[in-house]
Enzyme design. Sequence first.
Site, mmCIF file in Angstrom:
data_model
loop_
_atom_site.group_PDB
_atom_site.id
_atom_site.type_symbol
_atom_site.label_atom_id
_atom_site.label_comp_id
_atom_site.label_asym_id
_atom_site.label_seq_id
_atom_site.Cartn_x
_atom_site.Cartn_y
_atom_site.Cartn_z
ATOM 1 N N HIS A 286 1.173 4.844 -2.536
ATOM 2 C CA HIS A 286 0.771 5.617 -3.718
ATOM 3 C C HIS A 286 2.035 6.257 -4.280
ATOM 4 O O HIS A 286 2.676 7.053 -3.582
ATOM 5 C CB HIS A 286 -0.228 6.706 -3.330
ATOM 6 C CG HIS A 286 -1.441 6.159 -2.634
ATOM 7 N ND1 HIS A 286 -2.626 5.946 -3.286
ATOM 8 C CD2 HIS A 286 -1.633 5.766 -1.346
ATOM 9 C CE1 HIS A 286 -3.503 5.458 -2.426
ATOM 10 N NE2 HIS A 286 -2.929 5.334 -1.245
ATOM 11 N N ASP B 23 1.957 4.123 2.656
ATOM 12 C CA ASP B 23 0.885 4.953 2.090
ATOM 13 C C ASP B 23 1.443 6.089 1.213
ATOM 14 O O ASP B 23 1.489 5.948 -0.007
ATOM 15 C CB ASP B 23 -0.030 5.479 3.203
ATOM 16 C CG ASP B 23 -1.428 5.836 2.718
ATOM 17 O OD1 ASP B 23 -1.748 5.570 1.543
ATOM 18 O OD2 ASP B 23 -2.217 6.364 3.528
ATOM 19 N N HIS C 76 0.856 -1.197 0.000
ATOM 20 C CA HIS C 76 0.000 0.000 0.000
ATOM 21 C C HIS C 76 0.885 1.237 0.000
ATOM 22 O O HIS C 76 1.320 1.703 1.047
ATOM 23 C CB HIS C 76 -0.919 -0.031 1.237
ATOM 24 C CG HIS C 76 -1.868 1.118 1.328
ATOM 25 N ND1 HIS C 76 -2.989 1.076 2.146
ATOM 26 C CD2 HIS C 76 -1.908 2.342 0.730
ATOM 27 C CE1 HIS C 76 -3.659 2.210 2.044
ATOM 28 N NE2 HIS C 76 -3.008 3.008 1.194
ATOM 29 N N GLU D 123 -10.749 3.650 6.387
ATOM 30 C CA GLU D 123 -9.646 4.533 6.812
ATOM 31 C C GLU D 123 -10.278 5.584 7.726
ATOM 32 O O GLU D 123 -9.994 5.635 8.921
ATOM 33 C CB GLU D 123 -8.979 5.176 5.582
ATOM 34 C CG GLU D 123 -7.852 6.155 5.945
ATOM 35 C CD GLU D 123 -7.238 6.845 4.717
ATOM 36 O OE1 GLU D 123 -7.817 6.781 3.615
ATOM 37 O OE2 GLU D 123 -6.160 7.471 4.891
ATOM 38 N N HIS E 243 -9.545 1.096 -0.868
ATOM 39 C CA HIS E 243 -9.451 1.751 0.431
ATOM 40 C C HIS E 243 -10.835 1.678 1.073
ATOM 41 O O HIS E 243 -11.841 2.036 0.429
ATOM 42 C CB HIS E 243 -9.076 3.225 0.266
ATOM 43 C CG HIS E 243 -7.626 3.464 -0.055
ATOM 44 N ND1 HIS E 243 -6.969 2.846 -1.087
ATOM 45 C CD2 HIS E 243 -6.709 4.285 0.533
ATOM 46 C CE1 HIS E 243 -5.710 3.281 -1.109
ATOM 47 N NE2 HIS E 243 -5.530 4.148 -0.137
HETATM 48 N N1 ADE Z 1 -4.554 8.744 -1.968
HETATM 49 C C1 ADE Z 1 -3.300 8.834 -1.507
HETATM 50 N N2 ADE Z 1 -3.249 8.503 -0.214
HETATM 51 C C2 ADE Z 1 -4.510 8.188 0.166
HETATM 52 C C3 ADE Z 1 -5.105 7.760 1.369
HETATM 53 N N3 ADE Z 1 -4.414 7.583 2.497
HETATM 54 N N4 ADE Z 1 -6.438 7.551 1.379
HETATM 55 C C4 ADE Z 1 -7.160 7.732 0.275
HETATM 56 N N5 ADE Z 1 -6.646 8.132 -0.884
HETATM 57 C C5 ADE Z 1 -5.324 8.354 -0.947
HETATM 58 ZN ZN ZN Z 2 -3.662 4.839 0.587
#
Ligand code: ADE
Ligand code: ZN
EC number: 3.5.4.2
Length: 355
Positions: A37, A296, A35, A218, A215
């Site tokens: 990005h 993340d 996970h 969260e 996701h």
């Molecule tokens: N895009 C990048 N990081 C994210 C996150 N933590 N939650 C949702 N979208 C994202």
């Molecule tokens: Zn994320």
Amino acid sequence: MTDSSRPHFDPTFAQRIPAGRLPELLRAMPKAELHMHIEGSLEPELIFALAQRNGVSIPYASVEDLRKAYAFTNLQSFLDIYYAGASVLLKEQDFYDMAWAYLERAAADHVVHTEMFFDPQTHTARGVSMETVVTGLHRACVDALPKLGVSASLILCFLRHLSEEEAFETLEQALPYRDKFIGVGLDSSEVGHPPEKFARVFARCRELGFHLVAHAGEEGPPAYVWSALDVLKVERVDHGVQSAKDPALMKRLAQDRIPLTVCPLSNLKLCVFPDLAQHNLGALLDAGLVATVNSDDPAYFGGYMNQNFTQTFAATGLGVQQAWQLAANSFEGSFIDAAAKRAYVDRLNAVFATF
Ligand code: ADE
Ligand code: ZN
């Protein structure tokens, strides 16, 4: 895999390895990152360098000025800055350079396998072609194994604050490059955009044979995790920490061995937990869930993989057994084949046995 055929922790590891060596062990153990990005790995220095290279203006005077803006109160306050940072990416080489910088850092943290998210709509909306985005990122993935010893693959994420129709258009644009990504995910602003908004596009991606993740949980409620599982039919849940509020959901996640890709420093910086000591990673492991540790958006949240591990363990008091379990879970939860998973767990055991 049955419970008895699944790899198990050897208790002699915990007897032999003193707690004082835990940070060193956490750094040295081989691990997978599931996970991350890639746009969230853009360090301020690289944002400024790319802005200059491409003649893009950014509303910050210096690297320090930009870093000072990284004081977030929730997910949306972060996303506004994260999308602005990505505006410096224009050329194929920019996407390569961004991915390569992350892959070098991953290798230094003993990440041996990574499944990287990318957000094509952030770029196609600015006139950057899907081809530019995918080929730049994919070229870095191809180079990573021979040059860094890291196996790397890509997962295309749909932005959930946009419409399902736009997600379908994005999928169409990406299909000529379908051999260059292994799955699809769902990210961006969670609350108010439940998984079921994307039911049809995920069903289509499933027919096409892509791996599915999203996701959920969260900031959003356990109901979003249920619909990610039952409507989207995801194989992994990204974050998922709010699942702990729903005992029936915890049971389902444990029984079906649905991995949760937990991101402790992200949760801290986006105020999902008031401090790391109160993070529920240990509780998720105690409940038998396939929880993993991930970074993340490491450039924004103050740490790559090893900082996520060492800071979380220091704050919560997790030990040698949980270190092994989290690394083993990262391989189990990955989209590599069974033989590759076994080979990585063998490497993990060799490190623990000789540490
Ligand atoms: N895009 C990048 N990081 C994210 C996150 N933590 N939650 C949702 N979208 C994202
Ligand atoms: Zn994320």
